[in-house]
Design an enzyme around this catalytic site. Structure first.
Site, short mmCIF file in Angstrom:
data_model
loop_
_atom_site.label_atom_id
_atom_site.label_comp_id
_atom_site.label_asym_id
_atom_site.label_seq_id
_atom_site.Cartn_x
_atom_site.Cartn_y
_atom_site.Cartn_z
N ARG A 1 0.81 -1.23 0.00
CA ARG A 1 0.00 0.00 0.00
C ARG A 1 0.84 1.28 0.00
NH1 ARG A 1 -3.32 -3.28 3.24
NH2 ARG A 1 -5.02 -4.03 1.94
N LYS B 1 4.15 10.98 -11.88
CA LYS B 1 3.32 10.08 -12.69
C LYS B 1 4.06 8.75 -12.83
CE LYS B 1 0.71 13.22 -15.67
NZ LYS B 1 0.49 13.62 -17.08
N GLU C 1 12.27 17.14 -25.37
CA GLU C 1 11.47 17.59 -24.22
C GLU C 1 12.07 18.88 -23.64
OE1 GLU C 1 8.67 16.16 -23.31
OE2 GLU C 1 8.75 14.04 -23.85
N LYS D 1 9.34 22.27 -14.94
CA LYS D 1 8.36 21.21 -14.66
C LYS D 1 7.93 21.28 -13.19
CE LYS D 1 6.77 16.59 -15.30
NZ LYS D 1 6.87 15.29 -15.95
N GLU E 1 -2.88 17.40 -12.93
CA GLU E 1 -3.25 17.77 -14.29
C GLU E 1 -4.72 18.15 -14.43
OE1 GLU E 1 -1.03 15.63 -17.26
OE2 GLU E 1 -2.59 16.00 -18.73
N ARG F 1 -0.95 21.89 -15.90
CA ARG F 1 -0.01 20.80 -16.21
C ARG F 1 -0.20 20.29 -17.63
NH1 ARG F 1 2.09 15.80 -12.24
NH2 ARG F 1 3.49 14.94 -13.80
N ASN G 1 1.97 18.96 -22.29
CA ASN G 1 1.68 18.03 -23.39
C ASN G 1 1.86 18.69 -24.76
OD1 ASN G 1 1.01 15.96 -21.61
ND2 ASN G 1 -1.08 16.72 -21.39
N HIS H 1 2.26 16.61 -27.83
CA HIS H 1 1.94 15.22 -27.49
C HIS H 1 0.69 14.68 -28.20
CE1 HIS H 1 5.10 15.79 -24.61
NE2 HIS H 1 4.99 14.56 -24.16
N HIS I 1 1.64 11.44 -29.86
CA HIS I 1 1.05 10.14 -29.50
C HIS I 1 0.43 9.47 -30.71
CE1 HIS I 1 0.72 11.32 -24.98
NE2 HIS I 1 1.86 10.72 -25.25
N HIS J 1 9.66 8.10 -28.43
CA HIS J 1 8.70 9.05 -27.85
C HIS J 1 9.16 10.51 -28.05
CE1 HIS J 1 5.85 10.87 -25.09
NE2 HIS J 1 6.87 11.41 -24.43
N1 LIG Z 1 6.15 9.53 -15.83
C1 LIG Z 1 6.20 10.53 -16.69
O1 LIG Z 1 5.82 11.68 -16.38
C2 LIG Z 1 6.74 10.27 -18.07
C3 LIG Z 1 7.04 11.35 -18.91
C4 LIG Z 1 7.62 11.07 -20.16
C5 LIG Z 1 7.87 9.76 -20.55
N2 LIG Z 1 7.55 8.73 -19.70
C6 LIG Z 1 7.83 7.34 -20.05
O2 LIG Z 1 9.24 7.19 -20.14
C7 LIG Z 1 9.52 6.07 -20.99
C8 LIG Z 1 10.64 6.42 -21.91
O3 LIG Z 1 11.76 6.72 -21.15
P1 LIG Z 1 13.24 6.70 -21.77
O4 LIG Z 1 13.25 7.44 -23.03
O5 LIG Z 1 14.17 7.07 -20.69
O6 LIG Z 1 13.38 5.15 -22.20
P2 LIG Z 1 14.11 3.89 -21.55
O7 LIG Z 1 13.94 3.84 -20.10
O8 LIG Z 1 13.62 2.73 -22.35
O9 LIG Z 1 15.65 4.15 -21.90
C9 LIG Z 1 16.06 4.20 -23.24
C10 LIG Z 1 17.23 3.24 -23.49
O10 LIG Z 1 18.42 3.80 -22.94
C11 LIG Z 1 19.07 2.84 -22.11
N3 LIG Z 1 19.78 3.62 -21.10
C12 LIG Z 1 19.27 4.24 -20.01
N4 LIG Z 1 20.22 4.98 -19.41
C13 LIG Z 1 21.36 4.80 -20.11
C14 LIG Z 1 22.67 5.32 -20.00
N5 LIG Z 1 23.01 6.24 -19.06
N6 LIG Z 1 23.60 4.92 -20.90
C15 LIG Z 1 23.27 4.04 -21.89
N7 LIG Z 1 22.05 3.53 -22.07
C16 LIG Z 1 21.10 3.92 -21.18
C17 LIG Z 1 17.96 1.95 -21.62
O11 LIG Z 1 18.45 0.69 -21.25
C18 LIG Z 1 17.06 1.88 -22.85
O12 LIG Z 1 17.57 0.92 -23.75
C19 LIG Z 1 8.21 5.72 -21.71
O13 LIG Z 1 7.67 4.57 -21.14
C20 LIG Z 1 7.31 6.93 -21.40
O14 LIG Z 1 5.94 6.56 -21.35
C21 LIG Z 1 7.00 8.97 -18.47
#
Ligand SMILES: NC(=O)c1ccc[n+]([C@@H]2O[C@H](COP(=O)([O-])OP(=O)(O)OC[C@H]3O[C@@H](n4cnc5c(N)ncnc54)[C@H](O)[C@@H]3O)[C@@H](O)[C@H]2O)c1
Length: 364
Positions: free
Chosen positions: A121, A143, A185, A227, A237, A241, A245, A248, A252, A266
């Protein structure tokens, strides 16, 4: 050289530290928060490159760290991944007074944050984001969640971290394409609410991407500051907030049309989506053509996509993209919501957009 930003959320407030070398100082920051075993959730890529240094640092601070290594990639952010992670977390013996560390990109942050939010929890968690996207966006704001067959991020909770340690040093091992996707971003923050920051990025963005330590710390810290300001005003949001987007709604739809595959990351979808949002704003007479051109010129200069034709494979038609927009989870009363602009740094939210203009921009 490090910066500290506070996310002001009353008793749930927390600090984001930004600087090179923070992972190896993590013991100092986590020791006051960690009690008992400390699960460190990461993926195999980050583990190979950076886990040993982090574990060493935690050990030196007297912390009983327990690494949990997940498969890299979006598929890990799933019910299956969650089940596996919860099983491993329970095996560490972490309890409600403990702390869970997410050490990785957005996939690990979203998954480990969600697991922390629901396990027993709710257990506190800390973010040590390792991609640029995670440092400027996903690790801040609380999030968390997973994907289902119905779509991305449809199951999740708001669960704020206790601290975020954004170590800009670990970005040196990030593949260039991932670095650029995160940079989209960063540009988004300037484009939506800070013309002076956008101007700074025009002058310094390439240096930051090339590894200039001071420039990348400033770019990450300023993005987090923006942010944090928005999240403090609207944690869940209900209003402002939504400005985050920008790009986005289009992004998306493009991601969905390309099957969330490697064809379009993304952040690449966000770059392209931001370019389309500016084009649409100019077409509707809301912003000047020069501002749209300027935004697109900067994205192009660093190597981000700005045209639907820029990514490989069959180009999705305007109809297919409109169909995806109609199914976006942010659709209200059957109308997609757009973040449009009156100029660089002046975004606003609207559902009142003629579909004909959207179609023309998508087909253009
Ligand atoms: N929670 C939120 O507010 C929010 C906002 C934007 C995106 N997201 C989510 O984030 C995700 C995408 O995140 P991401 O782009 O970080 O992708 P990811 O976590 O898949 O990382 C991208 C790649 O980089 C590699 N990697 C990570 N750090 C590294 C480093 N220092 N050196 C070498 N390789 C490294 C990972 O293993 C992976 O292969 C999506 O699922 C998206 O929905 C969430």
């Amino acid at each position: 050289m490090s910066e500290r930003i506070t996310v002001d959320l009353g008793e749930r407030s927390y600090d984001i530290l930004v600087g090179a070398g923070l992972a190896v100082q993590a013991g100092k920051w986590l020791a006051p928060l960690a009690r008992g075993p400390l699960p460190v959730v990461t993926d195999a890529n980050v583990a190979r490159l950076h886990l040993a240094a982090l574990l060493d640092a935690l050990k030196q601070a007297g912390i009983d760290a327990r690494p949990i290594v997940m498969e890299p990639g979006e598929a890990t952010k799933s019910f299956r991944g969650l089940e596996k992670l919860c099983t491993e977390l329970l095996a560490t013996g972490v309890d409600r007074g403990g702390l869970i560390v997410a050490f990785g990109g957005g996939v690990i942050g979203d998954l480990a944050g969600f697991a922390a939010g629901v396990l027993k929890r709710g257990i506190d968690f800390a973010q040590i984001p390792t991609t640029l996207l995670a440092q400027v966006d996903s690790s801040v704001g609380g999030k968390t969640g997973i994907n289902t067959v119905e779509g991305k991020n449809l199951v999740g909770v708001f669960h704020q971290p206790r601290i975020v340690l954004a170590d800009t040093g670990v970005l040196s091992t990030l593949p260039r394409r991932q670095l650029l996707a995160g940079y989209a971003e960063v540009v988004k923050y300037g484009a939506l609410g800070d013309a002076a920051f956008f101007e700074w990025l025009e002058a310094n963005g390439s240096n930051a991407l090339a590894g200039d330590a001071a420039a990348i710390v400033y770019a990450v810290a300023h993005s987090c500051r923006m942010k944090a300001g928005v999240v403090a005003r609207d944690e869940r949001e209900a209003g402002v907030r939504a400005l985050l987007n920008l790009g986005h709604t289009f992004g998306h739809a493009l991601e969905a049309a390309t099957g969330y595959s490697d064809r379009l990351l993304h952040g690449e979808g966000v770059a392209l989506g931001t370019a389309l949002a500016f084009r649409l704003s100019a077409k509707l007479g809301l912003c000047s053509g020069q501002d749209a051109e300027r935004l697109i010129r900067h994205l192009k200069a660093v190597g981000l996509p700005t045209e639907i034709a820029d990514f490989p494979g069959v180009r999705p038609s305007a109809d297919v993209l409109l169909e995806h927009m109609a199914h976006d989870k942010k659709v209200k009363d059957g109308k997609p919501t757009f973040v449009l602009v009156r100029g660089i740094g002046q975004a606003f939210v609207t559902s009142d957009v003629p579909i004909k203009a959207v179609r023309e921009v998508l087909a253009g």
